[in-house]
Scaffold this motif. Structure first.
Motif, PDB file in Angstrom:
ATOM      1  N   ASN A 171      79.707  22.048  13.489  1.00  6.96           N
ATOM      2  CA  ASN A 171      79.816  20.582  13.424  1.00  6.96           C
ATOM      3  C   ASN A 171      80.427  20.020  14.700  1.00  6.96           C
ATOM      4  O   ASN A 171      79.982  18.999  15.217  1.00  6.96           O
ATOM      5  CB  ASN A 171      80.640  20.151  12.207  1.00  6.96           C
ATOM      6  CG  ASN A 171      79.905  20.377  10.912  1.00  6.96           C
ATOM      7  OD1 ASN A 171      78.682  20.399  10.872  1.00  6.96           O
ATOM      8  ND2 ASN A 171      80.649  20.553   9.841  1.00  6.96           N
TER       9      ASN A 171
ATOM     10  N   ARG B 276      78.245  17.923  18.198  1.00  6.70           N
ATOM     11  CA  ARG B 276      78.640  16.597  18.685  1.00  6.70           C
ATOM     12  C   ARG B 276      78.909  16.621  20.191  1.00  6.70           C
ATOM     13  O   ARG B 276      79.718  15.865  20.696  1.00  6.70           O
ATOM     14  CB  ARG B 276      79.866  16.100  17.934  1.00  6.70           C
ATOM     15  CG  ARG B 276      79.575  15.776  16.474  1.00  6.70           C
ATOM     16  CD  ARG B 276      80.716  15.028  15.804  1.00  6.70           C
ATOM     17  NE  ARG B 276      81.990  15.715  15.828  1.00  6.70           N
ATOM     18  CZ  ARG B 276      82.477  16.447  14.836  1.00  6.70           C
ATOM     19  NH1 ARG B 276      81.783  16.607  13.727  1.00  6.70           N
ATOM     20  NH2 ARG B 276      83.654  17.016  14.939  1.00  6.70           N
TER      21      ARG B 276
ATOM     22  N   ASP C 294      71.498  17.427  10.306  1.00  9.10           N
ATOM     23  CA  ASP C 294      72.323  17.517  11.523  1.00  9.10           C
ATOM     24  C   ASP C 294      71.565  18.184  12.675  1.00  9.10           C
ATOM     25  O   ASP C 294      71.971  18.055  13.825  1.00  9.10           O
ATOM     26  CB  ASP C 294      73.571  18.371  11.280  1.00  9.10           C
ATOM     27  CG  ASP C 294      74.466  17.853  10.195  1.00  9.10           C
ATOM     28  OD1 ASP C 294      74.057  16.953   9.449  1.00  9.10           O
ATOM     29  OD2 ASP C 294      75.593  18.361  10.090  1.00  9.10           O
ATOM     30  N   TYR C 295      70.519  18.941  12.367  1.00  9.94           N
ATOM     31  CA  TYR C 295      69.780  19.685  13.394  1.00  9.94           C
ATOM     32  C   TYR C 295      68.732  18.835  14.099  1.00  9.94           C
ATOM     33  O   TYR C 295      68.300  19.172  15.196  1.00  9.94           O
ATOM     34  CB  TYR C 295      69.070  20.882  12.773  1.00  9.94           C
ATOM     35  CG  TYR C 295      69.944  22.050  12.381  1.00  9.94           C
ATOM     36  CD1 TYR C 295      71.326  21.949  12.302  1.00  9.94           C
ATOM     37  CD2 TYR C 295      69.373  23.275  12.079  1.00  9.94           C
ATOM     38  CE1 TYR C 295      72.107  23.029  11.937  1.00  9.94           C
ATOM     39  CE2 TYR C 295      70.152  24.364  11.717  1.00  9.94           C
ATOM     40  CZ  TYR C 295      71.512  24.235  11.648  1.00  9.94           C
ATOM     41  OH  TYR C 295      72.276  25.312  11.294  1.00  9.94           O
TER      42      TYR C 295
END
Length: 179
Positions: A90, A94, A115-116
């Motif tokens: 995570n 970012r 998120d990918y």
């Protein structure tokens, strides 16, 4: 939005990591399945591993390390499976820097976390699997093989924590023995 294509890198392809070829010389990894920016394979890589259970003080130190790795632009590779590995991912996602996530199963038909999407589209994420499409579920055995694959591919290995008697501890012993 179209999903990135799966590319199969055969062992005779120049992109196939030489370290993987050497480490798995006695067994056979005829190809690696990949989704994302294959150029990330050329980067120096740090394997990040951690047992599922991990003491709190180690978790805090690992957060600090993840931020330092992110800020330094170091390409981290992991299975990002244990709770701490997921938290590190995570943090790394970012950043503008590349990450390699390896699966303990085939990536054929695998649902990708939301998120990918952005890191894949930006060429910052590479998903890898050394398993063919018959291996549709991660097991203890495939997780151990995945971790060997990750460690073999990386120039450096960092183990945040290993539970006594765990598969991660055995991997560490095996990697030290193999040099």
């Amino acid at each position: 939005e179209k999903n990135p294509e799966i590319v199969h890198i055969s062992s005779d392809n120049p992109l196939y990591p030489e370290a993987i070829r050497k480490y798995f010389a006695d067994t056979s990894l005829p190809s690696i399945a990949a989704i994302g920016n294959l150029n990330i394979l050329q980067n120096k890589k740090l394997a990040f591993l951690c047992s599922v259970r991990c003491p709190g003080d180690i978790i805090l130190q690992a957060y600090d390390l993840a931020h330092a790795l992110r800020d330094a632009g170091i390409t981290v590779t992991s299975g990002f499976h244990s709770p701490l590995e997921k938290e590190v991912l995570n943090i790394l996602l970012r950043s503008p820097h590349p990450v390699i996530a390896s699966s303990a199963r085939s990536i054929e038909g695998m649902r990708r976390p939301t998120d990918y999407k952005k890191p894949l589209a930006n060429g910052r994420l590479l998903l890898l699997s050394s398993f063919n499409k018959k291996i549709s579920r991660a097991t203890v055995e495939t997780s151990a093989l995945r971790n060997q694959f990750i460690a073999a591919m990386a120039e450096n290995i960092f183990v945040a924590y290993t539970s006594p008697g765990s598969k991660t501890e055995q991997l560490c012993k095996d990697m030290l023995q193999s040099g």
